[in-house]
Design an enzyme around this catalytic site. Structure first.
Site, PDB file in Angstrom:
ATOM      1  N   GLU A 139      34.914   9.918  61.265  1.00 32.96           N
ATOM      2  CA  GLU A 139      35.790   9.148  60.794  1.00 32.96           C
ATOM      3  C   GLU A 139      35.159   7.415  60.813  1.00 32.96           C
ATOM      4  O   GLU A 139      34.925   7.215  61.976  1.00 32.96           O
ATOM      5  CB  GLU A 139      37.284   8.976  61.296  1.00 32.96           C
ATOM      6  CG  GLU A 139      38.209   8.174  60.507  1.00 32.96           C
ATOM      7  CD  GLU A 139      39.717   8.304  60.917  1.00 32.96           C
ATOM      8  OE1 GLU A 139      40.469   7.647  60.501  1.00 32.96           O
ATOM      9  OE2 GLU A 139      39.759   9.388  61.903  1.00 32.96           O
TER      10      GLU A 139
ATOM     11  N   ARG B 290      34.932  18.538  75.027  1.00 33.75           N
ATOM     12  CA  ARG B 290      34.587  17.234  74.897  1.00 33.75           C
ATOM     13  C   ARG B 290      33.518  16.941  75.989  1.00 33.75           C
ATOM     14  O   ARG B 290      33.639  17.611  77.035  1.00 33.75           O
ATOM     15  CB  ARG B 290      35.790  16.392  74.779  1.00 33.75           C
ATOM     16  CG  ARG B 290      36.663  16.584  73.639  1.00 33.75           C
ATOM     17  CD  ARG B 290      37.729  15.366  73.889  1.00 33.75           C
ATOM     18  NE  ARG B 290      37.435  14.174  74.080  1.00 33.75           N
ATOM     19  CZ  ARG B 290      37.437  13.179  73.121  1.00 33.75           C
ATOM     20  NH1 ARG B 290      37.985  13.568  71.870  1.00 33.75           N
ATOM     21  NH2 ARG B 290      37.195  11.967  73.366  1.00 33.75           N
TER      22      ARG B 290
ATOM     23  N   LYS C  10      38.191   6.650  71.119  1.00 35.49           N
ATOM     24  CA  LYS C  10      38.058   5.316  69.999  1.00 35.49           C
ATOM     25  C   LYS C  10      39.232   4.249  70.330  1.00 35.49           C
ATOM     26  O   LYS C  10      38.783   3.281  70.106  1.00 35.49           O
ATOM     27  CB  LYS C  10      37.834   6.008  68.625  1.00 35.49           C
ATOM     28  CG  LYS C  10      36.558   6.364  68.365  1.00 35.49           C
ATOM     29  CD  LYS C  10      36.505   6.574  66.906  1.00 35.49           C
ATOM     30  CE  LYS C  10      35.045   7.073  66.111  1.00 35.49           C
ATOM     31  NZ  LYS C  10      35.423   7.278  64.780  1.00 35.49           N
TER      32      LYS C  10
END
Length: 808
Positions: free
Chosen positions: A287, A508, A518
């Protein structure tokens, strides 16, 4: 499952002649016990039981191995077991393979019977004929004659699977095999019956001569093991595209509806394989709302790496750009540039927004089919109703009304925040990702890629899976926090009748003493806690690059971290290890001192200039570069002590050391200022028969000719950004920041060869560490970032000199 339920299940399973221990084990597994109970019911044995252990075991196999995407055909297989057509596990396995490919589509009786060997009669003569053919393959006959009876048990398994043998009666096959072996070898001899002698362990020197490990050091063995791990293929865990007709997930419903066992039909898979040629197609879908970090490097390694492993494989770079208020052109450009720097080449660069027209049409289709509705609940109300598992008051509004309102939303005639389009899923489901997720919301914002065309934007939950399907993705790979979304991902594709990619979640990548969220990274940047997205203390890829990490080192670390579902919190030294390995390989050696201490060589003339040859890669190459030395030099202040000590190899009064690449000097005295700080060390050049143990680095002085003078520098040394290893466990995470995460050393001096360095160049400053030229470098001052220390350790401030000079 209660104890009473378990007892009933055990009794049921024992009633079909299962072993008591196996029956008890089966009853403790809720999912399997449910499957087995259903199979027993299909067999008609729930009340009557089954006095046939062989058939009971076959029913057990059906319960455990039946392909979930072909459950429509389970009753037939059970009937054929009970009717005697399917008599062995081998026959069941053959049928299962056929049904797995078939899925829920209509069954071909002929193909089914052929796959399961139903009706195939294998005579003793057939087995004998097969044995003769078997020995003729790959020199097995000659091998059997050489190894004799030691090989007989090993060959039996392969013989069972040879030709028609897999449908043969096991006892007849074994007796025929033994008889044929006897015909070939004759009776066992005394030598056949003797136990093989154990081989004596070779001596270490023999091992070394034969290429063994006997004389290898622990370090050599460790490096060898690391090399073996690097050569292993972490992508080997993924299924082939042509195998993508297994059940991806089961979606249960709260209202008693039959669960959805979602998979591609054979027709859907065949159509997909025809369109794509069966190649691997992946996507890296960031994104564009921030800079990429180390976790994205792992995602790139997995996504691009899987495609690259297979001939014809391709990987998209797809911007997941569904939120115009959070995305910027700056981030889009950064992502594309970083992907290239990491060494990956996208097959195509696409945007989710490229599909906005198609997504809108599909949303309309969902409203018309009764699977979506316009809702006027606020965000807080939606959260409250989800907590209570209550339906929205507008959930059952007429289709025509939702269509009209959705069109008004598209035209910008409905105020932002007053309406959303929601998917009609299951508000009472056990999975909160089935709580009527939002498909579209109103945002009066200009989109960085789509412009001003839209004032309604699709959500991630609606967009991601649909675009995966539209772009023919074979493997949709994501991190574990998306695992609960499998149900909604596949439910939507099922409702829309679209092809379903394989979804595979992996853990992760988290690092000690740092953050990769983020949201947290954005907070650090926007609140000024760091110097920007490319601050070298951050684990953004821009920050790591600025610090001097190479893309090869980062990819090597990602490969070493593996593709696993286990939680991963890596110590920082793991990342440093890969950086150090690559920088050692490519970083040219230079001399420089961080905290200069002036030395005068009193028996060298004031205007003397002597040129010495320094090694670019000592011990690996004969390449050299030129340096000048005169009466004055600068050494590291930690390389001098007022009193000598044991195991110390630096300068001290009366002690002789070697100036790297130059000559030996003996310390004859030193001067101090009023504060007691040593300001000058006095030495004499000496000739030595044997080189001293201590070797120290140095740079020439400003009194040398201009081209040989040292370069002034600012050195930036980095420590952990956060004090706690697991920052995710710290509530007030900003208060955990390390105030000493950056130390700026001014007044450093570098050898004149550094004048040729460009921004981004990496070097090993001998005895000090690995460094990278920072973009803040000016004409007057070079700025270096320390990437890593020379040896694996925790972060160190300043020069980690220990006992002073290195030992030669």
């Amino acid at each position: 499952m209660t104890n009473g339920d378990t007892s009933q299940m055990v009794a049921l399973f024992e009633s079909i002649s299962l072993d008591a221990k196996l029956a008890k084990q089966s009853a403790t597994n809720a999912k399997f016990s449910q499957n087995l109970a259903q199979v027993i019911e299909l067999a008609g044995c729930t009340s009557t039981g089954l006095d046939d252990r062989k058939r009971g075991n076959l029913l057990y196999t059906v319960a455990g191995k039946f392909p979930p995407n072909a459950l429509a055909h389970r009753a037939k297989v059970v009937a054929d077991v009970m009717g005697g057509d399917l008599k062995t596990n081998a026959q069941l396995d053959g049928c299962f393979e056929y049904l797995k490919r078939l899925g829920g589509e209509a069954l071909s009786e002929a193909e089914y019977r052929e796959a399961g060997g139903i009706g195939v009669v294998v005579s003793e003569a057939d087995i004998e004929k097969a044995f003769d053919a078997f020995l003729g393959t790959g020199g097995l006959g000659e091998r059997l004659r050489q190894e004799r009876y030691r090989l007989v048990p090993k060959l039996l398994k392969d013989f069972r699977d040879f030709g028609v043998n897999k449908w043969a009666d096991g006892r007849v096959l074994k007796s025929t095999y033994d008889r044929k072996v006897l015909d070939v070898l004759g009776p066992k001899t005394e030598a056949d019956s003797a136990k093989p002698k154990k081989k004596k362990a070779k001596k270490k020197e023999d091992d070394a001569g034969a290429g063994g490990n006997g004389s290898k050091s622990k370090e050599e063995l460790r490096r060898e093991e690391e090399e073996n791990q690097r050569n292993a293929d972490p992508h080997a865990i993924f299924a082939k595209p042509e195998e993508n007709n297994a059940v991806h997930t089961t979606v249960n419903f709260s209202d008693g509806r039959e669960p959805l066992r979602i998979s591609n039909t054979k027709a859907e898979l065949d159509r997909y394989l025809k369109e794509t040629g069966g190649r691997y197609m992946t996507r890296f879908p960031p994104e564009p709302n921030g800079y990429l970090h180390l976790g994205h490097a792992k995602a790139m390694f997995i996504d691009f790496g899987l495609a690259a492993k297979h001939e014809g494989g391709v990987c998209y770079l797809r911007y997941d750009d569904t939120n115009p208020t959070a995305e910027k052109t700056e981030y889009i450009k950064h992502i594309e540039e970083i992907v290239a720097w990491m060494g990956w080449k996208p097959w195509k660069v696409t945007y989710s927004s490229d599909h906005f027209d198609t997504l809108h049409a599909l949303a309309v289709k969902m409203i018309k089919s009764g699977h979506a509705y316009v809702c006027h609940q606020t965000g807080d109300e939606i959260s409250e109703y989800r907590e209570l598992k209550k339906n929205s008051p507008w959930r059952d509004r007429p289709v025509e009304e939702s269509l009209e309102l959705f069109e008004r939303m598209r035209l910008g005639l409905v105020d932002e925040g007053t309406a959303t389009l929601r998917m009609k899923m299951d508000m009472q489901n056990e999975n909160f990702n089935m709580y009527d997720l939002i498909a579209y919301r109103i945002k009066f914002a200009t989109h960085p890629h789509a412009g001003d065309k839209w004032c309604i934007y699709p959500s991630y939950d609606f967009t991601h899976c649909v675009v995966d399907s539209l772009e023919n993705i074979s493997h949709s790979l994501c991190t574990l926090e998306f695992e609960p979304r499998r149900a909604s991902y596949y439910w939507l594709l099922q409702v829309l009748g679209l092809y379903k990619p394989v979804v595979w979640e992996y853990s992760r990548l988290n690092m000690e003493h740092n953050v990769m969220s983020k949201r947290k990274l954005n907070r650090l940047v926007t609140d000024g806690h760091v110097r920007g997205w490319d601050d070298p203390r951050l684990l953004t890829l821009a920050g790591l690059r600025r610090r001097g990490y190479t893309s090869k080192a980062i990819n090597s670390f990602c490969r070493d971290s593996g593709i696993t579902k286990n939680d991963q919190l890596f110590p920082y030294h793991k990342l440093e290890h890969h950086a150090r390995n690559h920088l050692d390989e490519i970083g040219e050696r230079r001399l420089g001192v961080l905290r200069p201490l002036k030395v005068v060589i009193e028996n060298v003339a004031e205007d003397a200039v002597e040129l010495v040859q320094s090694k670019v890669f000592p011990g690996r190459s004969e390449a050299t570069y030129e340096q000048a030395i005169g009466r004055y030099v600068y050494v590291e202040e930690t390389d001098f002590r007022e009193k000598d000590q044991k195991n110390y190899y630096g300068m001290a009064p009366g002690k002789t050391v070697m100036l790297r690449y130059a000559f030996a000097v003996k310390c004859v005295g030193f001067d101090k200022d009023e504060s007691g700080r040593v300001t000058l060390v006095r030495c004499e050049r000496v000739e030595v028969a044997k080189a001293p143990k201590g070797v120290i680095h140095w740079v020439g002085s400003e009194r040398l000719p201009a081209e040989h003078r040292p370069v002034k520098a600012e050195i930036r040394l980095y420590d952990y950004l956060f004090n706690s290893a697991d920052v995710g466990e710290v509530d007030d995470w900003l208060s955990d920041m390390n105030e000493n995460s950056l130390e700026v050393v001014t007044g450093a001096l570098l050898g004149p060869k550094f004048r040729e360095a460009k921004i981004g160049d990496v070097f090993q400053m001998e005895r000090v560490g690995y460094f990278c030229v920072d973009p803040d470098t000016t004409e007057n001052t070079m700025v270096l970032n320390r990437t890593v220390t020379l040896k694996e350790s925790v972060f160190t401030k300043g020069v980690k000199s220990g006992g002073g000079a290195s030992r030669k």
